[in-house]
Design an enzyme around this catalytic site. Sequence first.
Site, PDB file in Angstrom:
ATOM      1  N   CYS A 114      -2.370  -0.410   7.390  1.00 41.62           N
ATOM      2  CA  CYS A 114      -1.587   0.824   7.329  1.00 41.62           C
ATOM      3  C   CYS A 114      -1.683   1.618   8.625  1.00 41.62           C
ATOM      4  CB  CYS A 114      -2.055   1.668   6.150  1.00 41.62           C
ATOM      5  SG  CYS A 114      -1.725   0.885   4.552  1.00 41.62           S
TER       6      CYS A 114
ATOM      7  N   CYS B 286      -6.136   1.898   5.830  1.00 45.12           N
ATOM      8  CA  CYS B 286      -6.819   0.676   6.253  1.00 45.12           C
ATOM      9  C   CYS B 286      -6.222   0.209   7.582  1.00 45.12           C
ATOM     10  CB  CYS B 286      -6.660  -0.407   5.190  1.00 45.12           C
ATOM     11  SG  CYS B 286      -4.943  -0.984   4.998  1.00 45.12           S
TER      12      CYS B 286
ATOM     13  N   GLU C 102       0.955   3.872   1.847  1.00 49.05           N
ATOM     14  CA  GLU C 102       1.457   4.284   3.158  1.00 49.05           C
ATOM     15  C   GLU C 102       2.622   3.424   3.619  1.00 49.05           C
ATOM     16  OE1 GLU C 102      -1.653   3.569   2.195  1.00 49.05           O
ATOM     17  OE2 GLU C 102      -3.113   4.249   3.674  1.00 49.05           O
TER      18      GLU C 102
ATOM     19  N   HIS D   8       0.849  -1.185   0.000  1.00 45.19           N
ATOM     20  CA  HIS D   8       0.000   0.000   0.000  1.00 45.19           C
ATOM     21  C   HIS D   8       0.888   1.238   0.000  1.00 45.19           C
ATOM     22  CE1 HIS D   8      -3.981  -1.852   1.683  1.00 45.19           C
ATOM     23  NE2 HIS D   8      -3.406  -2.636   0.787  1.00 45.19           N
TER      24      HIS D   8
END
Length: 212
Positions: free
Chosen positions: A152, A149, A121, A119
């Site tokens: 993260c 999410c 992040e 992801h």
Amino acid sequence: MRSEPPGPAWTGGAEPADATDPALETVRPGQPTPGRPARVGPGADEGFADLDGVGRRQRHELWMSRALEVAVTGPDSVPADGADAIEDVPVGAVVYGPDGAELAIGRNERELTGDPTAHAEVLALRRAAERLGRWRLEGCTLVVTLEPCTMCAGAIALARVSTVVFGAWEPKTGAVGSLWDVLRDRRLTHRPEVYGGVREAESVALLRAFFR
């Protein structure tokens, strides 16, 4: 016999407010999120002036512009076989140091790399830690175009990031106020300040264009 968990790490003062506090009943979950005792931080429209004349709101919007740019630009690499590059959901993240300098960027690369943890992040945090030579990112700010999410949010808390700024809310998987509120869970010893909905319309428009 199982012992009781240790108490809060802070000393003195009121326990930080969170979504369960009556005083915040009219505040949308996840905004604001206090990062230290007795502080109820304002949302993305705060205009506190810094010494250089740039308010917090203006700074956050400027940083979000960079995150949006990263989301649009995407990775430069293409498949070796010449096939069309697989497009990832356009989410961009940028980590800024305590001095406001850009440390690292990340953009979703799950499809590109086949890595479920890739992801935006997580990639930005990894690169910032590598650049600084340490995993603790105290004083740093993570700016991302979409609400993080659970994975993260957990990584953000473990990295000791001080501030999180995000654009679009994510009602399906958001863990910073929408579906869960991981970063404001009073059981955690580290809780960053969170500012949600910064340049939200632009972040939402980017995602809608992708999913058409």
